[in-house]
Enzyme design. Structure first.
Site, PDB file in Angstrom:
ATOM      1  N   SER A 124       0.835  -1.201   0.000  1.00 31.66           N
ATOM      2  CA  SER A 124       0.000   0.000   0.000  1.00 31.66           C
ATOM      3  C   SER A 124       0.868   1.248   0.000  1.00 31.66           C
ATOM      4  O   SER A 124       1.983   1.248   0.543  1.00 31.66           O
ATOM      5  CB  SER A 124      -0.860  -0.021   1.272  1.00 31.66           C
ATOM      6  OG  SER A 124      -1.441   1.241   1.493  1.00 31.66           O
ATOM      7  N   TYR A 149      -2.278  -1.296  10.772  1.00 32.20           N
ATOM      8  CA  TYR A 149      -2.533  -1.888   9.450  1.00 32.20           C
ATOM      9  C   TYR A 149      -1.359  -1.589   8.514  1.00 32.20           C
ATOM     10  O   TYR A 149      -0.783  -2.485   7.890  1.00 32.20           O
ATOM     11  CB  TYR A 149      -3.836  -1.339   8.847  1.00 32.20           C
ATOM     12  CG  TYR A 149      -3.888  -1.511   7.349  1.00 32.20           C
ATOM     13  CD1 TYR A 149      -4.077  -2.763   6.789  1.00 32.20           C
ATOM     14  CD2 TYR A 149      -3.698  -0.423   6.482  1.00 32.20           C
ATOM     15  CE1 TYR A 149      -4.084  -2.927   5.403  1.00 32.20           C
ATOM     16  CE2 TYR A 149      -3.707  -0.585   5.118  1.00 32.20           C
ATOM     17  CZ  TYR A 149      -3.898  -1.842   4.573  1.00 32.20           C
ATOM     18  OH  TYR A 149      -3.883  -1.999   3.207  1.00 32.20           O
ATOM     19  N   LYS A 153       2.027  -3.836   6.504  1.00 34.89           N
ATOM     20  CA  LYS A 153       2.506  -3.800   5.107  1.00 34.89           C
ATOM     21  C   LYS A 153       4.016  -3.555   5.069  1.00 34.89           C
ATOM     22  O   LYS A 153       4.736  -4.172   4.293  1.00 34.89           O
ATOM     23  CB  LYS A 153       1.770  -2.716   4.318  1.00 34.89           C
ATOM     24  CG  LYS A 153       0.279  -2.954   4.163  1.00 34.89           C
ATOM     25  CD  LYS A 153      -0.025  -4.192   3.350  1.00 34.89           C
ATOM     26  CE  LYS A 153      -1.507  -4.457   3.218  1.00 34.89           C
ATOM     27  NZ  LYS A 153      -1.806  -5.794   2.696  1.00 34.89           N
TER      28      LYS A 153
HETATM   29  P1  NAD Z   1     -10.952  -7.191   1.103  1.00 27.73           P
HETATM   30  O1  NAD Z   1     -11.166  -7.208   2.569  1.00 27.73           O
HETATM   31  O2  NAD Z   1     -12.125  -6.985   0.216  1.00 27.73           O
HETATM   32  O3  NAD Z   1     -10.238  -8.555   0.653  1.00 27.73           O
HETATM   33  C1  NAD Z   1      -9.338  -9.253   1.494  1.00 27.73           C
HETATM   34  C2  NAD Z   1      -9.794 -10.694   1.548  1.00 27.73           C
HETATM   35  O4  NAD Z   1      -8.910 -11.434   2.385  1.00 27.73           O
HETATM   36  C3  NAD Z   1     -11.197 -10.850   2.141  1.00 27.73           C
HETATM   37  O5  NAD Z   1     -11.993 -11.599   1.239  1.00 27.73           O
HETATM   38  C4  NAD Z   1     -10.968 -11.610   3.454  1.00 27.73           C
HETATM   39  O6  NAD Z   1     -12.044 -12.500   3.737  1.00 27.73           O
HETATM   40  C5  NAD Z   1      -9.661 -12.334   3.172  1.00 27.73           C
HETATM   41  N1  NAD Z   1      -8.844 -12.670   4.345  1.00 27.73           N
HETATM   42  C6  NAD Z   1      -8.458 -11.860   5.355  1.00 27.73           C
HETATM   43  N2  NAD Z   1      -7.671 -12.535   6.214  1.00 27.73           N
HETATM   44  C7  NAD Z   1      -7.563 -13.811   5.734  1.00 27.73           C
HETATM   45  C8  NAD Z   1      -6.897 -14.979   6.176  1.00 27.73           C
HETATM   46  N3  NAD Z   1      -6.187 -14.999   7.308  1.00 27.73           N
HETATM   47  N4  NAD Z   1      -7.006 -16.097   5.436  1.00 27.73           N
HETATM   48  C9  NAD Z   1      -7.736 -16.116   4.285  1.00 27.73           C
HETATM   49  N5  NAD Z   1      -8.397 -15.045   3.833  1.00 27.73           N
HETATM   50  C10 NAD Z   1      -8.305 -13.901   4.549  1.00 27.73           C
HETATM   51  O7  NAD Z   1      -9.820  -6.115   0.785  1.00 27.73           O
HETATM   52  P2  NAD Z   1      -9.321  -5.523  -0.592  1.00 27.73           P
HETATM   53  O8  NAD Z   1      -9.696  -4.106  -0.632  1.00 27.73           O
HETATM   54  O9  NAD Z   1      -9.689  -6.422  -1.706  1.00 27.73           O
HETATM   55  O10 NAD Z   1      -7.751  -5.568  -0.358  1.00 27.73           O
HETATM   56  C11 NAD Z   1      -6.937  -6.646  -0.823  1.00 27.73           C
HETATM   57  C12 NAD Z   1      -5.508  -6.426  -0.365  1.00 27.73           C
HETATM   58  O11 NAD Z   1      -5.056  -5.168  -0.868  1.00 27.73           O
HETATM   59  C13 NAD Z   1      -5.338  -6.347   1.145  1.00 27.73           C
HETATM   60  O12 NAD Z   1      -4.128  -6.959   1.500  1.00 27.73           O
HETATM   61  C14 NAD Z   1      -5.287  -4.866   1.418  1.00 27.73           C
HETATM   62  O13 NAD Z   1      -4.584  -4.579   2.596  1.00 27.73           O
HETATM   63  C15 NAD Z   1      -4.548  -4.366   0.189  1.00 27.73           C
HETATM   64  N6  NAD Z   1      -4.799  -2.954  -0.085  1.00 27.73           N
HETATM   65  C16 NAD Z   1      -6.090  -2.507  -0.191  1.00 27.73           C
HETATM   66  C17 NAD Z   1      -6.339  -1.147  -0.394  1.00 27.73           C
HETATM   67  C18 NAD Z   1      -7.745  -0.621  -0.474  1.00 27.73           C
HETATM   68  O14 NAD Z   1      -7.945   0.573  -0.296  1.00 27.73           O
HETATM   69  N7  NAD Z   1      -8.764  -1.448  -0.741  1.00 27.73           N
HETATM   70  C19 NAD Z   1      -5.266  -0.243  -0.513  1.00 27.73           C
HETATM   71  C20 NAD Z   1      -3.956  -0.733  -0.421  1.00 27.73           C
HETATM   72  C21 NAD Z   1      -3.748  -2.100  -0.211  1.00 27.73           C
HETATM   73  N1  UFG Z   2     -12.759  11.290   3.333  1.00 27.03           N
HETATM   74  C1  UFG Z   2     -13.783  12.173   3.672  1.00 27.03           C
HETATM   75  N2  UFG Z   2     -14.919  11.650   4.196  1.00 27.03           N
HETATM   76  C2  UFG Z   2     -15.106  10.311   4.382  1.00 27.03           C
HETATM   77  C3  UFG Z   2     -14.055   9.428   4.028  1.00 27.03           C
HETATM   78  C4  UFG Z   2     -12.893   9.956   3.510  1.00 27.03           C
HETATM   79  O1  UFG Z   2     -13.655  13.381   3.517  1.00 27.03           O
HETATM   80  O2  UFG Z   2     -16.174   9.891   4.877  1.00 27.03           O
HETATM   81  C5  UFG Z   2     -11.520  11.848   2.725  1.00 27.03           C
HETATM   82  C6  UFG Z   2     -10.271  11.566   3.531  1.00 27.03           C
HETATM   83  O3  UFG Z   2     -10.067  12.585   4.472  1.00 27.03           O
HETATM   84  C7  UFG Z   2      -9.212  11.544   2.417  1.00 27.03           C
HETATM   85  C8  UFG Z   2      -9.959  10.971   1.219  1.00 27.03           C
HETATM   86  O4  UFG Z   2     -11.347  11.199   1.482  1.00 27.03           O
HETATM   87  O5  UFG Z   2      -8.803  12.847   2.114  1.00 27.03           O
HETATM   88  C9  UFG Z   2      -9.732   9.480   1.001  1.00 27.03           C
HETATM   89  O6  UFG Z   2     -10.010   8.760   2.195  1.00 27.03           O
HETATM   90  P1  UFG Z   2     -10.150   7.178   2.213  1.00 27.03           P
HETATM   91  O7  UFG Z   2     -10.506   6.772   3.608  1.00 27.03           O
HETATM   92  O8  UFG Z   2     -11.034   6.716   1.126  1.00 27.03           O
HETATM   93  O9  UFG Z   2      -8.680   6.670   1.831  1.00 27.03           O
HETATM   94  P2  UFG Z   2      -7.289   6.952   2.556  1.00 27.03           P
HETATM   95  O10 UFG Z   2      -6.446   7.682   1.556  1.00 27.03           O
HETATM   96  O11 UFG Z   2      -7.439   7.542   3.878  1.00 27.03           O
HETATM   97  O12 UFG Z   2      -6.784   5.455   2.804  1.00 27.03           O
HETATM   98  C10 UFG Z   2      -6.523   4.581   1.723  1.00 27.03           C
HETATM   99  C11 UFG Z   2      -6.805   3.136   2.106  1.00 27.03           C
HETATM  100  C12 UFG Z   2      -5.795   2.632   3.109  1.00 27.03           C
HETATM  101  C13 UFG Z   2      -4.400   2.942   2.674  1.00 27.03           C
HETATM  102  C14 UFG Z   2      -4.255   4.403   2.379  1.00 27.03           C
HETATM  103  C15 UFG Z   2      -2.891   4.785   1.932  1.00 27.03           C
HETATM  104  O13 UFG Z   2      -8.089   2.987   2.649  1.00 27.03           O
HETATM  105  O14 UFG Z   2      -5.925   1.232   3.199  1.00 27.03           O
HETATM  106  O15 UFG Z   2      -5.196   4.745   1.360  1.00 27.03           O
HETATM  107  O16 UFG Z   2      -2.684   4.518   0.617  1.00 27.03           O
HETATM  108  F1  UFG Z   2      -3.547   2.587   3.642  1.00 27.03           F
END
Ligand code: NAD
Ligand code: UFG
Length: 337
Positions: A124, A149, A153
């Site tokens: 991330s 969290y 990473k």
């Molecule tokens: P998500 O929660 O939709 O998907 C993650 C999946 O992993 C889920 O289906 C959950 O059931 C499964 N899981 C969790 N722990 C497990 C375990 N111990 N064994 C087996 N399955 C398990 O999340 P996502 O948004 O699809 O994110 C996928 C990956 O990308 C994650 O590692 C997340 O940290 C990373 N990531 C997500 C974002 C974001 O904003 N969505 C940003 C940066 C990184």
């Molecule tokens: N925001 C609002 N109102 C809300 C939610 C978010 O104003 O209800 C704003 C936040 O302040 C930020 C932007 O919208 O400026 C994006 O916020 P998000 O919560 O959607 O995303 P973040 O950038 O805070 O976090 C995301 C992922 C994390 C990751 C991070 C760093 O959710 O998993 O990016 O890349 F770690």
């Protein structure tokens, strides 16, 4: 390639499974369904015509996970499985460190045991910490995250680097995602958060269908053009394609590689509101609220390296993502059931 996809029923995982199928790969999904639904598999079948092989297994459970490796020879792993809610990780650090680290360590042990050399890891942008400058490049320092969290990473990246030092025959891609949004254009797959969403796009989508009253814009006094936070929003379909491109790269045995996956463009909260309104012909009421602790003013990626080395770049814009997110929300007002 036969590709083991941990977390493959989740938001990004399920979209990537579709992209893998479209590219002719065979995905094998492992997920404990802690944050996703079994119904995702039917939806993949509806879209792709194939129901992928699925194991409901916790990646922390060595014996159960080993059975999967016994049954399924694989060429590569994409490791999405993990807990991802920033706020929850602050109140439940032990659960987050335990789940995210143990699942990764068990996976690496099994890869070693079964001679699997290729892994793509979902990292991330959070690993960069508070950026000194934007756009962020892969060479910028990993300063560490501001929450457990994000720290998982940082730690898993570190573990993978050490694993590579010990065994240079491994091919490891650390993919640093920026802000994934949007949904599959069919409206069948998308982000399905439990309870009140923490992230911007699912919150806006729920306001749009009247489930939530108004968006709280967290701060309008940041040093950005309109005062609201700026992020690099990437359509989940583009992100999924980034994984297919990365697998191709791993076939060339590059060793350890790191890529930012974003669009290279920053968009503010108010610009997202406007794009959503224009894309969908709806009004998004909002109120300006105090800043959210831990948020940075601006965060966006330099994605030149991914384009240069993977031939990949984002194709969709935030308007596309707003349209797809709204369609998913309308078709699934209570999430995937
Ligand atoms: P998500 O929660 O939709 O998907 C993650 C999946 O992993 C889920 O289906 C959950 O059931 C499964 N899981 C969790 N722990 C497990 C375990 N111990 N064994 C087996 N399955 C398990 O999340 P996502 O948004 O699809 O994110 C996928 C990956 O990308 C994650 O590692 C997340 O940290 C990373 N990531 C997500 C974002 C974001 O904003 N969505 C940003 C940066 C990184
Ligand atoms: N925001 C609002 N109102 C809300 C939610 C978010 O104003 O209800 C704003 C936040 O302040 C930020 C932007 O919208 O400026 C994006 O916020 P998000 O919560 O959607 O995303 P973040 O950038 O805070 O976090 C995301 C992922 C994390 C990751 C991070 C760093 O959710 O998993 O990016 O890349 F770690």
């Amino acid at each position: 390639m036969r590709v083991l996809v941990t977390g493959g029923t989740g938001f990004i995982g399920s979209e990537t499974v579709l992209a893998l199928l479209a590219a002719g790969h065979t995905p094998i999904i492992v997920d404990n369904l802690s944050n996703s639904k079994i119904a995702v598999l039917d939806r993949i079948k509806t879209i792709a015509g194939v129901r992928p092989v699925f194991y409901q297994v916790d990646c922390c459970d060595y014996d159960a996970f080993r059975n999967v490796f016994e049954k399924e020879p694989v060429d590569a792993v994409i490791h999405f499985a993990g807990l991802k809610a920033v706020g929850e990780s602050v109140s439940k650090p032990i659960e987050y460190y335990s789940n995210n680290l143990v699942s990764s360590l068990v996976l690496l042990r099994l890869m070693k045991e079964f001679g699997v050399k290729n892994i793509v890891f979902s990292s991330s942008a959070t690993v960069y910490g508070v950026p000194d400058r934007v756009p962020l490049s892969e060479t910028d320092p990993v300063k560490g995250a501001t929450n457990p969290y994000g720290e998982t990473k940082v730690m898993i990246e570190r573990i993978l680097e050490d694993a590579y030092k010990a065994d240079p025959s491994l091919n490891i891609a650390l993919l640093r995602y920026f802000n994934p949004i949007g949904a599959h254009p069919s409206g069948l797959l998308g982000e399905d958060p439990n309870g009140i969403p923490n992230n911007l796009m699912p919150y806006v989508s729920q306001v749009a269908i009247g489930k939530l009253k108004a968006l709280h814009v967290y701060g309008d006094d940041y040093p950005t053009p309109d005062g609201t936070g700026v992020r690099d929003y990437i359509h989940v379909c583009d992100l999924a394609e980034g994984h297919v491109a990365t697998l191709k790269k791993l076939e060339a045995k590059p060793g350890l590689v790191v890529y930012n996956l974003g669009t290279g463009k920053g968009t503010s909260v108010l610009e997202i509101v406007k794009a959503f309104e224009e894309a969908n012909g709806v009004k998004i009421p909002y109120v300006i609220s105090p800043r959210r602790p831990g948020d940075v003013a601006e965060n966006y990626a330099n994605c030149d390296k991914a384009y240069r080395e993977l031939g990949w770049k984002a194709k969709y814009n935030v308007t596309d993502a707003c349209r797809d997110a709204y369609r998913f929300q309308q078709q699934n007002p209570n999430g995937i059931e």
